[in-house]
Design a protein around this motif. Sequence first.
Motif, mmCIF file in Angstrom:
data_model
loop_
_atom_site.group_PDB
_atom_site.id
_atom_site.type_symbol
_atom_site.label_atom_id
_atom_site.label_comp_id
_atom_site.label_asym_id
_atom_site.label_seq_id
_atom_site.Cartn_x
_atom_site.Cartn_y
_atom_site.Cartn_z
ATOM 1 N N ILE A 174 0.824 -1.217 0.000
ATOM 2 C CA ILE A 174 0.000 0.000 0.000
ATOM 3 C C ILE A 174 0.856 1.263 0.000
ATOM 4 C CG2 ILE A 174 -2.189 -0.880 0.893
ATOM 5 C CD1 ILE A 174 -1.320 -0.084 3.639
ATOM 6 N N LEU A 175 2.169 1.105 -0.017
ATOM 7 C CA LEU A 175 3.052 2.271 -0.146
ATOM 8 C C LEU A 175 3.284 2.541 -1.638
ATOM 9 C CD1 LEU A 175 5.599 1.451 2.666
ATOM 10 C CD2 LEU A 175 3.845 3.227 2.654
ATOM 11 N N PRO A 176 3.798 3.751 -1.980
ATOM 12 C CA PRO A 176 4.023 4.067 -3.389
ATOM 13 C C PRO A 176 4.795 2.993 -4.159
ATOM 14 C CG PRO A 176 4.386 6.014 -2.072
ATOM 15 C CD PRO A 176 4.062 4.905 -1.119
ATOM 16 N N ALA A 177 5.826 2.427 -3.518
ATOM 17 C CA ALA A 177 6.639 1.436 -4.219
ATOM 18 C C ALA A 177 5.791 0.263 -4.689
ATOM 19 C CB ALA A 177 7.757 0.948 -3.308
ATOM 20 N N GLY A 178 4.834 -0.156 -3.854
ATOM 21 C CA GLY A 178 3.975 -1.278 -4.205
ATOM 22 C C GLY A 178 3.127 -0.985 -5.425
ATOM 23 N N ALA A 179 2.723 0.288 -5.581
ATOM 24 C CA ALA A 179 1.923 0.660 -6.738
ATOM 25 C C ALA A 179 2.705 0.433 -8.022
ATOM 26 C CB ALA A 179 1.514 2.128 -6.638
ATOM 27 N N PHE A 180 3.962 0.899 -8.032
ATOM 28 C CA PHE A 180 4.787 0.737 -9.232
ATOM 29 C C PHE A 180 5.025 -0.745 -9.524
ATOM 30 C CE2 PHE A 180 6.332 5.110 -8.199
ATOM 31 C CZ PHE A 180 6.007 5.698 -9.402
ATOM 32 N N LEU A 181 5.386 -1.493 -8.471
ATOM 33 C CA LEU A 181 5.682 -2.914 -8.678
ATOM 34 C C LEU A 181 4.447 -3.642 -9.189
ATOM 35 C CD1 LEU A 181 7.801 -3.668 -5.478
ATOM 36 C CD2 LEU A 181 8.614 -3.352 -7.798
ATOM 37 N N ASN B 15 8.837 13.216 -3.078
ATOM 38 C CA ASN B 15 9.170 13.401 -4.484
ATOM 39 C C ASN B 15 7.927 13.285 -5.353
ATOM 40 O OD1 ASN B 15 10.018 12.359 -7.236
ATOM 41 N ND2 ASN B 15 11.954 13.008 -6.365
ATOM 42 N N PHE B 16 7.746 14.248 -6.269
ATOM 43 C CA PHE B 16 6.519 14.291 -7.070
ATOM 44 C C PHE B 16 6.301 13.009 -7.858
ATOM 45 C CE2 PHE B 16 4.173 18.421 -7.844
ATOM 46 C CZ PHE B 16 4.300 18.797 -6.523
ATOM 47 N N VAL B 17 7.364 12.501 -8.455
ATOM 48 C CA VAL B 17 7.193 11.317 -9.290
ATOM 49 C C VAL B 17 7.026 10.072 -8.436
ATOM 50 C CG1 VAL B 17 8.218 9.907 -11.072
ATOM 51 C CG2 VAL B 17 8.568 12.356 -11.095
ATOM 52 N N LEU B 18 7.934 9.908 -7.463
ATOM 53 C CA LEU B 18 8.013 8.619 -6.791
ATOM 54 C C LEU B 18 7.086 8.461 -5.604
ATOM 55 C CD1 LEU B 18 11.840 8.197 -7.063
ATOM 56 C CD2 LEU B 18 10.099 7.061 -8.400
ATOM 57 N N SER B 19 6.549 9.579 -5.056
ATOM 58 C CA SER B 19 5.584 9.322 -3.996
ATOM 59 C C SER B 19 4.221 9.945 -4.265
ATOM 60 C CB SER B 19 6.123 9.726 -2.624
ATOM 61 O OG SER B 19 6.090 11.103 -2.469
ATOM 62 N N TYR B 20 4.131 10.954 -5.151
ATOM 63 C CA TYR B 20 2.814 11.475 -5.511
ATOM 64 C C TYR B 20 2.357 10.977 -6.882
ATOM 65 C CZ TYR B 20 2.858 14.830 -1.643
ATOM 66 O OH TYR B 20 2.860 15.417 -0.404
ATOM 67 N N PHE B 27 7.886 10.802 -17.348
ATOM 68 C CA PHE B 27 8.853 9.984 -16.606
ATOM 69 C C PHE B 27 9.123 8.682 -17.359
ATOM 70 C CE2 PHE B 27 9.598 6.893 -13.067
ATOM 71 C CZ PHE B 27 10.809 7.407 -12.670
ATOM 72 N N LEU B 28 8.075 8.102 -17.949
ATOM 73 C CA LEU B 28 8.273 6.874 -18.719
ATOM 74 C C LEU B 28 8.646 7.173 -20.157
ATOM 75 C CD1 LEU B 28 5.349 4.673 -17.428
ATOM 76 C CD2 LEU B 28 7.732 4.571 -16.793
ATOM 77 N N GLY B 29 8.107 8.299 -20.694
ATOM 78 C CA GLY B 29 8.289 8.569 -22.110
ATOM 79 C C GLY B 29 9.638 9.166 -22.463
ATOM 80 N N VAL B 30 10.123 10.102 -21.638
ATOM 81 C CA VAL B 30 11.316 10.856 -22.013
ATOM 82 C C VAL B 30 12.560 10.336 -21.309
ATOM 83 C CG1 VAL B 30 12.105 13.212 -22.458
ATOM 84 C CG2 VAL B 30 9.721 12.794 -22.070
ATOM 85 N N LEU B 173 8.347 0.386 -14.956
ATOM 86 C CA LEU B 173 7.518 0.577 -13.765
ATOM 87 C C LEU B 173 8.118 -0.146 -12.566
ATOM 88 C CD1 LEU B 173 3.993 0.323 -15.338
ATOM 89 C CD2 LEU B 173 4.819 2.204 -13.978
ATOM 90 N N ILE B 174 8.629 -1.357 -12.808
ATOM 91 C CA ILE B 174 9.198 -2.108 -11.685
ATOM 92 C C ILE B 174 10.436 -1.400 -11.148
ATOM 93 C CG2 ILE B 174 10.340 -4.274 -11.077
ATOM 94 C CD1 ILE B 174 8.315 -5.656 -12.890
ATOM 95 N N ILE B 175 11.257 -0.848 -12.052
ATOM 96 C CA ILE B 175 12.425 -0.084 -11.599
ATOM 97 C C ILE B 175 11.987 1.142 -10.817
ATOM 98 C CG2 ILE B 175 14.306 1.370 -12.402
ATOM 99 C CD1 ILE B 175 14.821 -0.688 -14.504
ATOM 100 N N ALA B 176 10.930 1.810 -11.309
ATOM 101 C CA ALA B 176 10.410 2.967 -10.572
ATOM 102 C C ALA B 176 9.998 2.543 -9.173
ATOM 103 C CB ALA B 176 9.236 3.580 -11.321
ATOM 104 N N GLY B 177 9.425 1.333 -9.056
ATOM 105 C CA GLY B 177 9.048 0.826 -7.746
ATOM 106 C C GLY B 177 10.250 0.688 -6.838
#
Lengths: 198, 192
Positions: A174-181, B15-20, B27-30, B173-177
């Motif tokens: 439920i944290l941001p990282a989980g959303a991306f994964l 961080n705007f990208v990684l937590s909001y 971020f994915l396109g460029v 996306l997984i790397i962004a995670g």
Amino acid sequence: MDKNFFEFKKGFLQQNPVLVQLLGLCPALAVTTSAVNALTMGLAVIFVLLSSTFIVSVIKRLVPSQVRIAAFTVIIATFVTIADLFLKAWFPQISKSLGPYVPLIVVNCIILGRCEAFASKSSIFKTILDSFGMGMGFTFALLILGSFREILGSGTIFNIAVLPQSYQPMLIMILPAGAFLGLGMMVGFMNFFVNKKK
Amino acid sequence: MKLLFIFISAAVVNNFVLSYFLGICPFLGVSRKLSSAIGMGCAVTFVMVLTSVTTWLLYHKLLLPFEMAYLQYVIFILVIASLVQMVEMFVKKTSPALYQALGIYLPLITTNCAILGLALFMVLKNYNFIQSIIFALGAGLGFTMALLIMAGIREDLDIADLPEALKGAGIALIIAGLLALSFMGFSGLLSI
């Protein structure tokens, strides 16, 4: 009839806005911490998408093409304001947990994309089918991701416990990282099955 | 001291990208090449600061006194769109070199949710004028940083051996995670 049905169903799998076209990822990642939030977001997007593409399709001959994007944006922003005020008035709790992501529907590329690519060129009837399909596809993707994250992250779904007490919730989901994964894996699965069919 | 807090919190902790999750599309396109990531990052930071100044003035000096706060979404998006257009024309006239560097990224910025998100967060958090500008600077810097890290990783990723289905967006996306996970380490840094 078949042709019309295709306009409706393409939004689900072949052209799913989130999983295949990768549009509107921002709300898809941000609000899917629980299934309820995901469903609310999906419904709000369906409402805005249907109403704004309907208006765009009705007025498509009146708007000069140089200012069409600006006109679309104002139409979308108006419906988003309506949706936001409605949620604030009737579901203050959910509205609060969705935070600024409801107003952010304005810049959701799915809606502007459908206005520009479909509604401004097609008949009203087809536009409604297309928007409904796309909106359902979006909600569907959000609901799956939301349920997946809620089950793993808090052991519940729609706030009803489904996993036994002994289950240790994976907080990361439920944290941001989980959303991306989670979304990354969903996109991967989607690619895998779509390619396999071909 | 409060200003420093706002800056650091906007740049790394939230961080705007990684937590909001704002600005995921660019971020994915460029983020395929380092050079374009730098261009995009600078353009976004620039527009963010301008947006924060204009929307703050509009919201607090026009919308609030006349009790038209319900119009904020319509006004904000119009302001951002016209601002981006004006910046593009201005830069094109005055500095062709800068236009060459930023040019193609500017039109993309209008639909970047990070910009509208910035304006909304500014209202939500009730920042004053100076705080808003610092917030915009921090957010822009954080966005650029995330974009650069991502571009650096993805340049190497091109030669990696990946499952066919994950290539492209999936692995990005997984790397962004994983990046988001490491950025969580900053959250103990300060608490507002």
